[in-house]
Design a protein around this motif. Sequence first.
Motif, PDB file in Angstrom:
ATOM      1  N   GLU A 120      82.569 110.249 113.542  1.00 50.97           N
ATOM      2  CA  GLU A 120      83.908 110.261 114.124  1.00 50.97           C
ATOM      3  C   GLU A 120      84.575 111.623 113.874  1.00 50.97           C
ATOM      4  OE1 GLU A 120      82.659 106.182 113.733  1.00 50.97           O
ATOM      5  OE2 GLU A 120      82.761 107.803 112.283  1.00 50.97           O
ATOM      6  N   LYS A 121      85.488 111.975 114.765  1.00 49.56           N
ATOM      7  CA  LYS A 121      86.193 113.245 114.648  1.00 49.56           C
ATOM      8  C   LYS A 121      87.697 113.018 114.551  1.00 49.56           C
ATOM      9  CE  LYS A 121      82.732 116.109 114.854  1.00 49.56           C
ATOM     10  NZ  LYS A 121      82.494 117.123 115.865  1.00 49.56           N
ATOM     11  N   ILE A 122      88.358 113.877 113.807  1.00 47.50           N
ATOM     12  CA  ILE A 122      89.813 113.829 113.692  1.00 47.50           C
ATOM     13  C   ILE A 122      90.361 115.201 114.077  1.00 47.50           C
ATOM     14  CG2 ILE A 122      89.801 114.472 111.249  1.00 47.50           C
ATOM     15  CD1 ILE A 122      92.235 112.705 110.843  1.00 47.50           C
ATOM     16  N   GLU A 123      91.494 115.214 114.777  1.00 42.27           N
ATOM     17  CA  GLU A 123      92.094 116.489 115.159  1.00 42.27           C
ATOM     18  C   GLU A 123      93.607 116.399 115.087  1.00 42.27           C
ATOM     19  OE1 GLU A 123      92.040 115.665 119.994  1.00 42.27           O
ATOM     20  OE2 GLU A 123      90.842 117.275 119.139  1.00 42.27           O
ATOM     21  N   ILE A 124      94.244 117.535 114.866  1.00 41.57           N
ATOM     22  CA  ILE A 124      95.705 117.607 114.804  1.00 41.57           C
ATOM     23  C   ILE A 124      96.265 117.556 116.216  1.00 41.57           C
ATOM     24  CG2 ILE A 124      97.667 119.055 114.176  1.00 41.57           C
ATOM     25  CD1 ILE A 124      95.945 120.156 111.874  1.00 41.57           C
ATOM     26  N   ILE A 125      97.251 116.674 116.437  1.00 37.60           N
ATOM     27  CA  ILE A 125      97.804 116.518 117.786  1.00 37.60           C
ATOM     28  C   ILE A 125      99.305 116.811 117.848  1.00 37.60           C
ATOM     29  CG2 ILE A 125      96.058 114.850 118.504  1.00 37.60           C
ATOM     30  CD1 ILE A 125      98.087 112.632 117.979  1.00 37.60           C
ATOM     31  N   GLY A 126      99.957 117.036 116.715  1.00 36.59           N
ATOM     32  CA  GLY A 126     101.380 117.325 116.757  1.00 36.59           C
ATOM     33  C   GLY A 126     102.024 117.196 115.394  1.00 36.59           C
ATOM     34  N   SER A 127     103.333 117.394 115.355  1.00 34.82           N
ATOM     35  CA  SER A 127     104.059 117.309 114.094  1.00 34.82           C
ATOM     36  C   SER A 127     105.544 117.147 114.383  1.00 34.82           C
ATOM     37  CB  SER A 127     103.836 118.568 113.255  1.00 34.82           C
ATOM     38  OG  SER A 127     104.349 119.711 113.926  1.00 34.82           O
ATOM     39  N   ASN A 128     106.284 116.724 113.353  1.00 34.33           N
ATOM     40  CA  ASN A 128     107.739 116.717 113.438  1.00 34.33           C
ATOM     41  C   ASN A 128     108.303 116.868 112.040  1.00 34.33           C
ATOM     42  OD1 ASN A 128     108.394 114.013 112.220  1.00 34.33           O
ATOM     43  ND2 ASN A 128     107.172 113.304 113.945  1.00 34.33           N
ATOM     44  N   GLN A 129     109.567 117.276 111.967  1.00 30.33           N
ATOM     45  CA  GLN A 129     110.236 117.489 110.692  1.00 30.33           C
ATOM     46  C   GLN A 129     111.514 116.655 110.678  1.00 30.33           C
ATOM     47  OE1 GLN A 129     110.895 121.608 109.760  1.00 30.33           O
ATOM     48  NE2 GLN A 129     111.397 121.189 107.615  1.00 30.33           N
ATOM     49  N   PRO A 130     111.425 115.384 110.214  1.00 31.65           N
ATOM     50  CA  PRO A 130     112.605 114.506 110.241  1.00 31.65           C
ATOM     51  C   PRO A 130     113.738 114.971 109.342  1.00 31.65           C
ATOM     52  CG  PRO A 130     110.800 113.511 108.999  1.00 31.65           C
ATOM     53  CD  PRO A 130     110.241 114.724 109.665  1.00 31.65           C
ATOM     54  N   LYS A 131     113.398 115.690 108.262  1.00 33.84           N
ATOM     55  CA  LYS A 131     114.389 116.262 107.352  1.00 33.84           C
ATOM     56  C   LYS A 131     113.918 117.648 106.937  1.00 33.84           C
ATOM     57  CE  LYS A 131     115.693 111.790 105.327  1.00 33.84           C
ATOM     58  NZ  LYS A 131     115.807 111.019 104.051  1.00 33.84           N
ATOM     59  N   ASN A 132     114.828 118.441 106.359  1.00 37.89           N
ATOM     60  CA  ASN A 132     114.457 119.788 105.937  1.00 37.89           C
ATOM     61  C   ASN A 132     113.338 119.791 104.908  1.00 37.89           C
ATOM     62  OD1 ASN A 132     116.306 121.037 107.614  1.00 37.89           O
ATOM     63  ND2 ASN A 132     117.915 121.111 106.053  1.00 37.89           N
ATOM     64  N   ASN A 133     113.287 118.732 104.097  1.00 39.56           N
ATOM     65  CA  ASN A 133     112.273 118.676 103.043  1.00 39.56           C
ATOM     66  C   ASN A 133     111.163 117.670 103.342  1.00 39.56           C
ATOM     67  OD1 ASN A 133     113.799 116.369 102.729  1.00 39.56           O
ATOM     68  ND2 ASN A 133     113.813 116.459 100.475  1.00 39.56           N
ATOM     69  N   ARG A 134     111.025 117.282 104.611  1.00 39.38           N
ATOM     70  CA  ARG A 134     109.971 116.362 105.023  1.00 39.38           C
ATOM     71  C   ARG A 134     109.250 116.918 106.253  1.00 39.38           C
ATOM     72  NH1 ARG A 134     111.229 114.691 100.797  1.00 39.38           N
ATOM     73  NH2 ARG A 134     111.695 112.565 100.112  1.00 39.38           N
ATOM     74  N   TYR A 135     107.945 116.686 106.305  1.00 39.87           N
ATOM     75  CA  TYR A 135     107.148 117.170 107.439  1.00 39.87           C
ATOM     76  C   TYR A 135     106.023 116.179 107.691  1.00 39.87           C
ATOM     77  CZ  TYR A 135     104.321 120.340 110.338  1.00 39.87           C
ATOM     78  OH  TYR A 135     103.600 120.911 111.361  1.00 39.87           O
ATOM     79  N   GLY A 145      85.795 105.344 121.274  1.00 35.89           N
ATOM     80  CA  GLY A 145      86.538 105.757 122.449  1.00 35.89           C
ATOM     81  C   GLY A 145      88.026 105.508 122.386  1.00 35.89           C
ATOM     82  N   LYS A 146      88.525 104.924 121.297  1.00 34.17           N
ATOM     83  CA  LYS A 146      89.948 104.625 121.154  1.00 34.17           C
ATOM     84  C   LYS A 146      90.601 105.608 120.203  1.00 34.17           C
ATOM     85  CE  LYS A 146      93.199 101.004 119.757  1.00 34.17           C
ATOM     86  NZ  LYS A 146      93.345  99.628 119.217  1.00 34.17           N
ATOM     87  N   THR A 147      91.764 106.131 120.595  1.00 35.15           N
ATOM     88  CA  THR A 147      92.504 107.070 119.767  1.00 35.15           C
ATOM     89  C   THR A 147      93.369 106.309 118.762  1.00 35.15           C
ATOM     90  OG1 THR A 147      92.600 108.719 121.533  1.00 35.15           O
ATOM     91  CG2 THR A 147      94.196 108.934 119.754  1.00 35.15           C
ATOM     92  N   ASN A 148      93.199 106.640 117.492  1.00 30.57           N
ATOM     93  CA  ASN A 148      93.966 106.020 116.416  1.00 30.57           C
ATOM     94  C   ASN A 148      94.775 107.104 115.705  1.00 30.57           C
ATOM     95  OD1 ASN A 148      92.610 103.133 116.231  1.00 30.57           O
ATOM     96  ND2 ASN A 148      90.961 104.618 116.460  1.00 30.57           N
ATOM     97  N   GLU A 149      96.069 106.886 115.542  1.00 28.12           N
ATOM     98  CA  GLU A 149      96.937 107.904 114.958  1.00 28.12           C
ATOM     99  C   GLU A 149      96.989 107.793 113.436  1.00 28.12           C
ATOM    100  OE1 GLU A 149     100.842 109.585 116.756  1.00 28.12           O
ATOM    101  OE2 GLU A 149     101.457 108.045 115.328  1.00 28.12           O
ATOM    102  N   ILE A 150      96.863 108.939 112.788  1.00 30.75           N
ATOM    103  CA  ILE A 150      97.008 109.043 111.341  1.00 30.75           C
ATOM    104  C   ILE A 150      98.054 110.122 111.074  1.00 30.75           C
ATOM    105  CG2 ILE A 150      95.865 109.560 109.151  1.00 30.75           C
ATOM    106  CD1 ILE A 150      93.239 108.726 110.439  1.00 30.75           C
ATOM    107  N   ILE A 151      99.070 109.803 110.270  1.00 34.87           N
ATOM    108  CA  ILE A 151     100.149 110.742 109.981  1.00 34.87           C
ATOM    109  C   ILE A 151     100.132 111.094 108.492  1.00 34.87           C
ATOM    110  CG2 ILE A 151     102.639 111.154 110.016  1.00 34.87           C
ATOM    111  CD1 ILE A 151     102.846 109.120 112.273  1.00 34.87           C
ATOM    112  N   PHE A 152      99.980 112.377 108.193  1.00 35.76           N
ATOM    113  CA  PHE A 152     100.061 112.878 106.827  1.00 35.76           C
ATOM    114  C   PHE A 152     101.511 113.270 106.556  1.00 35.76           C
ATOM    115  CE2 PHE A 152      95.726 113.508 108.157  1.00 35.76           C
ATOM    116  CZ  PHE A 152      94.980 113.125 107.044  1.00 35.76           C
ATOM    117  N   LYS A 153     102.112 112.677 105.541  1.00 34.44           N
ATOM    118  CA  LYS A 153     103.517 112.907 105.241  1.00 34.44           C
ATOM    119  C   LYS A 153     103.653 113.871 104.064  1.00 34.44           C
ATOM    120  CE  LYS A 153     105.238 108.540 107.068  1.00 34.44           C
ATOM    121  NZ  LYS A 153     106.068 107.340 106.795  1.00 34.44           N
ATOM    122  N   PHE A 154     104.268 115.026 104.324  1.00 32.11           N
ATOM    123  CA  PHE A 154     104.493 116.060 103.308  1.00 32.11           C
ATOM    124  C   PHE A 154     105.955 116.069 102.875  1.00 32.11           C
ATOM    125  CE2 PHE A 154     100.738 117.507 105.479  1.00 32.11           C
ATOM    126  CZ  PHE A 154     100.018 118.265 104.571  1.00 32.11           C
TER     127      PHE A 154
END
Length: 206
Positions: A120-135, A145-154
């Motif tokens: 399986e392959k994983i790729e970066i598809i986007g980002s957002n910054q809900p707060k100044n200290n969150r990403y 064949g199905k796309t599954n979203e994984i979000i890394f919270k910084f």
Amino acid sequence: MKTLAKLLLGCILLTNLAFSIEFDKINSTMQTNIEATFHILQKLPKIAQDTPQNGAALQQVANQIFALFDPLFDYNLMSQLALSKHYKTLTLEQFEAFKASFKCNLKKNFTHKLKLYQDEKIEIIGSNQPKNNRYNLKTSLIINGKTNEIIFKFYNNTEDWKIYDIDILGISIIQTYRSQINDFLAKSDFNALLDNLRNEISFEAK
């Protein structure tokens, strides 16, 4: 949660090392490490049965991935969040014991699931910054064949950006652990929790 999605969580979980990542380097650092991870996984032999030799091969690959990704995680904060209300009831010594057991359980889960890897392959598809200290770094994992979203919270800890949680298919890893820990401690004691985290893949109270 999908088993292979859990696998990709596991590839990030290791031992704490001193490391600092600047905000504008998050995407490139993660992309580089993701690519390196899949290069390592290509060396993983196909495992049809559990043997000491296959177990050693799994652990060797896991350790290489651990060494690559671990510095990005804040295990101290993750442990506090997973404990939730129980955190304030612990001594410093108890908390350090929990943190070590928590990391042990995460690693054990990952190593156990390595045998299920199927290119399986994983790729970066986007980002957002809900707060100044969150990403939030959004990635996609293609399974059958199905796309599954994984979000890394910084979060930003004095310009040192670290991962404090991961959402896999809309489910927070930290919230999952928090729920399991609350349920466990409602039926058993803290020492039993430590033992189960260290020695079991699933640590639900019996």
